[in-house]
Design a protein around this motif. Structure first.
Motif, PDB file in Angstrom:
ATOM      1  N   PRO A 203     -10.407  -5.400  43.640  1.00  0.00           N
ATOM      2  CA  PRO A 203     -10.737  -6.566  43.450  1.00  0.00           C
ATOM      3  C   PRO A 203     -12.014  -6.077  43.095  1.00  0.00           C
ATOM      4  N   ALA A 204     -12.875  -5.128  42.516  1.00  0.00           N
ATOM      5  CA  ALA A 204     -13.721  -4.804  41.543  1.00  0.00           C
ATOM      6  C   ALA A 204     -13.737  -5.506  39.980  1.00  0.00           C
ATOM      7  N   SER A 205     -12.437  -4.957  39.631  1.00  0.00           N
ATOM      8  CA  SER A 205     -11.364  -5.824  38.293  1.00  0.00           C
ATOM      9  C   SER A 205     -11.770  -7.006  38.140  1.00  0.00           C
ATOM     10  N   LYS A 206     -11.413  -7.027  39.309  1.00  0.00           N
ATOM     11  CA  LYS A 206     -10.497  -8.892  39.514  1.00  0.00           C
ATOM     12  C   LYS A 206     -11.630  -9.659  39.618  1.00  0.00           C
ATOM     13  N   GLU A 207     -12.565  -9.684  39.814  1.00  0.00           N
ATOM     14  CA  GLU A 207     -13.958  -9.931  39.763  1.00  0.00           C
ATOM     15  C   GLU A 207     -14.527  -9.908  38.010  1.00  0.00           C
ATOM     16  N   VAL A 208     -14.411  -8.820  37.555  1.00  0.00           N
ATOM     17  CA  VAL A 208     -15.272  -8.193  36.459  1.00  0.00           C
ATOM     18  C   VAL A 208     -14.349  -9.147  35.650  1.00  0.00           C
ATOM     19  N   GLU A 209     -13.330  -9.685  35.029  1.00  0.00           N
ATOM     20  CA  GLU A 209     -11.925 -10.262  34.546  1.00  0.00           C
ATOM     21  C   GLU A 209     -12.367 -11.483  34.323  1.00  0.00           C
TER      22      GLU A 209
ATOM     23  N   ALA B  88     -21.025  -6.744  26.225  1.00  0.00           N
ATOM     24  CA  ALA B  88     -21.257  -5.582  26.336  1.00  0.00           C
ATOM     25  C   ALA B  88     -20.561  -4.701  27.638  1.00  0.00           C
ATOM     26  N   ALA B  89     -21.499  -5.445  28.387  1.00  0.00           N
ATOM     27  CA  ALA B  89     -21.953  -4.903  29.695  1.00  0.00           C
ATOM     28  C   ALA B  89     -20.552  -4.581  30.744  1.00  0.00           C
ATOM     29  N   LEU B  90     -20.229  -6.374  30.560  1.00  0.00           N
ATOM     30  CA  LEU B  90     -18.792  -6.528  31.365  1.00  0.00           C
ATOM     31  C   LEU B  90     -17.373  -5.820  31.535  1.00  0.00           C
ATOM     32  N   VAL B  91     -17.127  -6.252  29.535  1.00  0.00           N
ATOM     33  CA  VAL B  91     -16.197  -5.254  29.012  1.00  0.00           C
ATOM     34  C   VAL B  91     -15.174  -4.062  29.230  1.00  0.00           C
ATOM     35  N   ARG B  92     -16.450  -3.422  28.966  1.00  0.00           N
ATOM     36  CA  ARG B  92     -16.016  -1.826  29.679  1.00  0.00           C
ATOM     37  C   ARG B  92     -15.605  -1.207  31.194  1.00  0.00           C
ATOM     38  N   PRO B  93     -15.942  -2.413  32.043  1.00  0.00           N
ATOM     39  CA  PRO B  93     -14.807  -2.003  33.236  1.00  0.00           C
ATOM     40  C   PRO B  93     -13.118  -2.451  33.009  1.00  0.00           C
ATOM     41  N   LEU B  94     -13.008  -3.600  32.095  1.00  0.00           N
ATOM     42  CA  LEU B  94     -12.079  -4.240  32.102  1.00  0.00           C
ATOM     43  C   LEU B  94     -10.266  -2.954  31.483  1.00  0.00           C
ATOM     44  N   PRO B  95      -9.696  -3.143  32.514  1.00  0.00           N
ATOM     45  CA  PRO B  95      -8.200  -2.310  31.868  1.00  0.00           C
ATOM     46  C   PRO B  95      -7.927  -2.782  30.331  1.00  0.00           C
ATOM     47  N   ASN B  96      -7.270  -1.564  29.876  1.00  0.00           N
ATOM     48  CA  ASN B  96      -7.241  -1.338  27.898  1.00  0.00           C
ATOM     49  C   ASN B  96      -6.635  -2.736  27.701  1.00  0.00           C
ATOM     50  N   GLY B  97      -5.946  -2.956  28.550  1.00  0.00           N
ATOM     51  CA  GLY B  97      -4.537  -4.141  27.604  1.00  0.00           C
ATOM     52  C   GLY B  97      -5.228  -5.353  28.139  1.00  0.00           C
ATOM     53  N   LEU B  98      -6.669  -5.824  28.674  1.00  0.00           N
ATOM     54  CA  LEU B  98      -6.842  -6.908  28.822  1.00  0.00           C
ATOM     55  C   LEU B  98      -8.162  -6.771  27.996  1.00  0.00           C
ATOM     56  N   ARG B  99      -8.957  -5.558  27.680  1.00  0.00           N
ATOM     57  CA  ARG B  99     -10.178  -5.072  26.350  1.00  0.00           C
ATOM     58  C   ARG B  99      -9.479  -5.794  25.833  1.00  0.00           C
ATOM     59  N   THR B 100      -8.706  -5.673  24.937  1.00  0.00           N
ATOM     60  CA  THR B 100      -7.708  -6.204  23.298  1.00  0.00           C
ATOM     61  C   THR B 100      -7.340  -7.270  23.120  1.00  0.00           C
ATOM     62  N   HIS B 101      -7.732  -8.325  24.524  1.00  0.00           N
ATOM     63  CA  HIS B 101      -7.332  -9.819  24.078  1.00  0.00           C
ATOM     64  C   HIS B 101      -8.624 -11.062  25.007  1.00  0.00           C
TER      65      HIS B 101
ATOM     66  N   LEU C 147     -12.220 -12.252  23.927  1.00  0.00           N
ATOM     67  CA  LEU C 147     -13.151 -12.874  22.793  1.00  0.00           C
ATOM     68  C   LEU C 147     -14.088 -12.278  22.340  1.00  0.00           C
ATOM     69  N   VAL C 148     -14.633 -10.887  22.858  1.00  0.00           N
ATOM     70  CA  VAL C 148     -15.189  -9.582  22.239  1.00  0.00           C
ATOM     71  C   VAL C 148     -14.112  -8.426  22.097  1.00  0.00           C
ATOM     72  N   THR C 149     -13.952  -7.291  21.008  1.00  0.00           N
ATOM     73  CA  THR C 149     -13.154  -6.861  21.605  1.00  0.00           C
ATOM     74  C   THR C 149     -14.007  -5.829  21.378  1.00  0.00           C
ATOM     75  N   PRO C 150     -13.559  -4.332  21.664  1.00  0.00           N
ATOM     76  CA  PRO C 150     -13.972  -2.720  21.973  1.00  0.00           C
ATOM     77  C   PRO C 150     -14.717  -2.779  20.196  1.00  0.00           C
ATOM     78  N   GLY C 151     -14.016  -3.106  19.586  1.00  0.00           N
ATOM     79  CA  GLY C 151     -14.026  -2.781  18.249  1.00  0.00           C
ATOM     80  C   GLY C 151     -15.497  -3.947  17.120  1.00  0.00           C
ATOM     81  N   THR C 152     -15.458  -5.030  17.938  1.00  0.00           N
ATOM     82  CA  THR C 152     -16.942  -5.496  18.013  1.00  0.00           C
ATOM     83  C   THR C 152     -17.769  -5.231  18.503  1.00  0.00           C
ATOM     84  N   ILE C 153     -17.978  -4.962  19.432  1.00  0.00           N
ATOM     85  CA  ILE C 153     -18.940  -3.955  19.720  1.00  0.00           C
ATOM     86  C   ILE C 153     -19.244  -3.013  19.397  1.00  0.00           C
ATOM     87  N   LEU C 154     -18.650  -1.924  18.728  1.00  0.00           N
ATOM     88  CA  LEU C 154     -18.794  -0.837  17.949  1.00  0.00           C
ATOM     89  C   LEU C 154     -19.202  -0.863  16.889  1.00  0.00           C
TER      90      LEU C 154
END
Length: 128
Positions: free
Chosen positions: A24-30, A59-72, A74-81
């Protein structure tokens, strides 16, 4: 056409099964990430401009998302870097780099006196 419809139904069912397996925490973060993306996109600009607060939220919310959802997102891990590299560069870049410190007047006077007294001192021109 019917094959495509069956394929899409199959994909949605698999997605539902994956969703049921998530915490449920993962769903709420998404949901929070999606809501913030919608807020940014509703601003009406053709290309959304993110301010520092948007960047902090993503930046705070994208970290706990599953890897498959991070890449799609508006802000990707590359953008954060990229934001992080820009922030570090702005923090540690010396704006006065390349500017010489002032020379004390006593030292400047001594250099001028030495130049007058020693005609061969400094750059030698080749008279040959």
């Amino acid at each position: 056409m019917a094959l495509r419809l069956l394929y899409l139904i199959f994909l949605r069912l698999v997605g539902l099964l994956v969703l049921l397996g998530r915490s449920p925490a993962s769903k709420e973060v998404e949901l929070l990430v999606l809501r913030h993306e919608v807020t940014v996109l509703r601003r009406g600009n053709p290309k959304p401009r993110l301010d520092w607060a948007d960047r902090a939220v993503f930046a705070a919310l994208v970290r706990p998302l599953p890897n498959g959802l991070r890449t799609h997102r508006l802000v990707t891990p590359g953008t954060i870097l990229r934001w992080h590299r820009r922030l570090v560069a702005a923090k540690w870049t010396d704006p006065h780099r390349g500017v010489r410190p002032r020379v004390d007047e006593a030292v400047a006077g001594l250099i001028e006196r030495m130049a007058r007294e020693n005609h061969r001192w400094g750059v030698q021109e080749d008279s040959g």
